[in-house]
Write a protein that holds these residues in place. Sequence first.
Motif, PDB file in Angstrom:
ATOM      1  N   GLY A 156       0.892  -1.271  -0.204  1.00  0.00           N
ATOM      2  CA  GLY A 156       0.008   0.215  -0.105  1.00  0.00           C
ATOM      3  C   GLY A 156       0.833   1.490   0.036  1.00  0.00           C
ATOM      4  O   GLY A 156       0.433   2.354   0.283  1.00  0.00           O
ATOM      5  N   THR A 157       2.032   1.154  -0.296  1.00  0.00           N
ATOM      6  CA  THR A 157       2.929   2.436  -0.538  1.00  0.00           C
ATOM      7  C   THR A 157       2.953   3.045  -1.986  1.00  0.00           C
ATOM      8  O   THR A 157       3.300   4.381  -1.802  1.00  0.00           O
ATOM      9  CB  THR A 157       4.316   1.971   0.096  1.00  0.00           C
ATOM     10  OG1 THR A 157       4.784   0.912  -1.056  1.00  0.00           O
ATOM     11  CG2 THR A 157       4.253   1.392   1.268  1.00  0.00           C
ATOM     12  N   ASP A 158       2.506   2.491  -2.833  1.00  0.00           N
ATOM     13  CA  ASP A 158       2.669   2.911  -4.013  1.00  0.00           C
ATOM     14  C   ASP A 158       1.583   2.281  -4.791  1.00  0.00           C
ATOM     15  O   ASP A 158       1.427   1.155  -5.010  1.00  0.00           O
ATOM     16  CB  ASP A 158       4.053   3.318  -4.769  1.00  0.00           C
ATOM     17  CG  ASP A 158       4.186   3.922  -5.929  1.00  0.00           C
ATOM     18  OD1 ASP A 158       2.974   4.624  -6.353  1.00  0.00           O
ATOM     19  OD2 ASP A 158       5.079   4.188  -6.504  1.00  0.00           O
ATOM     20  N   ALA A 159       0.837   2.917  -5.649  1.00  0.00           N
ATOM     21  CA  ALA A 159      -0.280   2.540  -6.509  1.00  0.00           C
ATOM     22  C   ALA A 159       0.097   2.469  -8.002  1.00  0.00           C
ATOM     23  O   ALA A 159      -0.724   2.188  -8.801  1.00  0.00           O
ATOM     24  CB  ALA A 159      -1.794   3.099  -6.301  1.00  0.00           C
ATOM     25  N   LYS A 160       1.119   2.889  -8.194  1.00  0.00           N
ATOM     26  CA  LYS A 160       1.499   3.084  -9.655  1.00  0.00           C
ATOM     27  C   LYS A 160       1.977   1.765 -10.154  1.00  0.00           C
ATOM     28  O   LYS A 160       2.851   1.059  -9.701  1.00  0.00           O
ATOM     29  CB  LYS A 160       2.699   4.121 -10.079  1.00  0.00           C
ATOM     30  CG  LYS A 160       2.990   4.684 -11.420  1.00  0.00           C
ATOM     31  CD  LYS A 160       3.848   5.740 -11.297  1.00  0.00           C
ATOM     32  CE  LYS A 160       3.881   6.340 -12.750  1.00  0.00           C
ATOM     33  NZ  LYS A 160       4.284   7.825 -12.793  1.00  0.00           N
ATOM     34  N   GLY A 161       1.622   1.460 -11.327  1.00  0.00           N
ATOM     35  CA  GLY A 161       1.759   0.247 -12.424  1.00  0.00           C
ATOM     36  C   GLY A 161       2.617   0.517 -13.419  1.00  0.00           C
ATOM     37  O   GLY A 161       3.671   1.369 -13.599  1.00  0.00           O
ATOM     38  N   LEU A 162       2.933  -0.576 -14.320  1.00  0.00           N
ATOM     39  CA  LEU A 162       3.964  -0.488 -15.291  1.00  0.00           C
ATOM     40  C   LEU A 162       3.072  -0.386 -16.839  1.00  0.00           C
ATOM     41  O   LEU A 162       2.018  -1.307 -16.718  1.00  0.00           O
ATOM     42  CB  LEU A 162       4.827  -1.541 -15.289  1.00  0.00           C
ATOM     43  CG  LEU A 162       5.754  -1.889 -13.999  1.00  0.00           C
ATOM     44  CD1 LEU A 162       6.531  -3.118 -14.234  1.00  0.00           C
ATOM     45  CD2 LEU A 162       6.842  -0.493 -13.766  1.00  0.00           C
ATOM     46  N   TYR A 163       3.842   0.415 -17.664  1.00  0.00           N
ATOM     47  CA  TYR A 163       3.528   0.189 -18.958  1.00  0.00           C
ATOM     48  C   TYR A 163       4.299  -0.241 -19.992  1.00  0.00           C
ATOM     49  O   TYR A 163       5.450   0.076 -19.863  1.00  0.00           O
ATOM     50  CB  TYR A 163       2.859   1.667 -19.521  1.00  0.00           C
ATOM     51  CG  TYR A 163       2.661   1.671 -21.121  1.00  0.00           C
ATOM     52  CD1 TYR A 163       1.271   1.648 -21.221  1.00  0.00           C
ATOM     53  CD2 TYR A 163       3.554   1.863 -21.728  1.00  0.00           C
ATOM     54  CE1 TYR A 163       1.062   2.034 -22.636  1.00  0.00           C
ATOM     55  CE2 TYR A 163       3.333   1.708 -23.428  1.00  0.00           C
ATOM     56  CZ  TYR A 163       1.713   1.929 -23.688  1.00  0.00           C
ATOM     57  OH  TYR A 163       1.361   1.950 -25.060  1.00  0.00           O
TER      58      TYR A 163
END
Length: 309
Positions: A156-163
């Motif tokens: 829950g520290t970062d919600a950024k995914g990958l493209y």
Amino acid sequence: MEPINQFLKNNKKIQDNNDRLYESLIRHPRIVELLENSEFEITRSMIKNDLLQLKRYTEQSLACENCPSLGQCINHPQGYVPSIDVRGGRIHIMYTPCPNKKKDDAFREKEKMIESYHVPKDVKDATFETVFLDPDSNRQQIIMKSIASSKKIIEGTDAKGLYIHGSFGIGKSYLLGCIANELKEQSVSSIIVYVPEIIRDLKAGFKDGTTDSKFNTIKNAQVLMLDDLGAEDVTPWVRDEVMTGILHYRMVEGLPTFVSSNYSMADLEYRYARTKENGVEETKARRMMERLRSLCEEVQLEGSNYRGN
């Protein structure tokens, strides 16, 4: 009417059978243990009143000792172990899930953590342990980024995914499956969507009224995987209503999103800026891409075309 002597004879036979069952039960190791350890007093009359309950208790497995697997469980109901409960002077059997059933339930619950739409089984079942590594690919670096991103989402520290973008057939979709299964192991659910097919599903939903429910399911996914973005037919509706709608909602709500594509983000923006219906609309394409960039870190996967081998 049954003659009185026959009735008495049958009654005596039943009584004799019950007496034999009683004598057998009070010598049974399981009943002996029950009588010694029960917090309630179990009397002779209680045992006689509930002979069949106790008999059933002795015939069933208590800890999967006689059941190789859940499908071969000898108990009834299957997957549950009996225990004795004493209430109101009567003996009752209580049932609780057995170790095999608990394990099976946990497996099934985790399997539900990954929902997929038009995604091949090998992608849905992919794990980082099964990824093929070769010296001509930067796959290992992308795997490390994928694992790091998954860990941050789990914590829950970062919600950024990958493209993840790159050439056709180099395993971008497979990596999405790996990420989904990594999240599943920590009980984080995800939806993997093959974009060209789900667009067709959403269009077809106009006829049976299912478009809104499908759209809401996708946009509200705990973690969303958009596979092969850019391979669909680009129309103003796809760009402005579907993709921008999904991405905007997920950006606002801070919901993790992963994407695979044959296009870099710059090339995807160029593609989405041009439609047959409206011509060039760079502002609308840029609006969509701004949301995508806020949701995902762009990484390029390099390597050979494994589908062609």
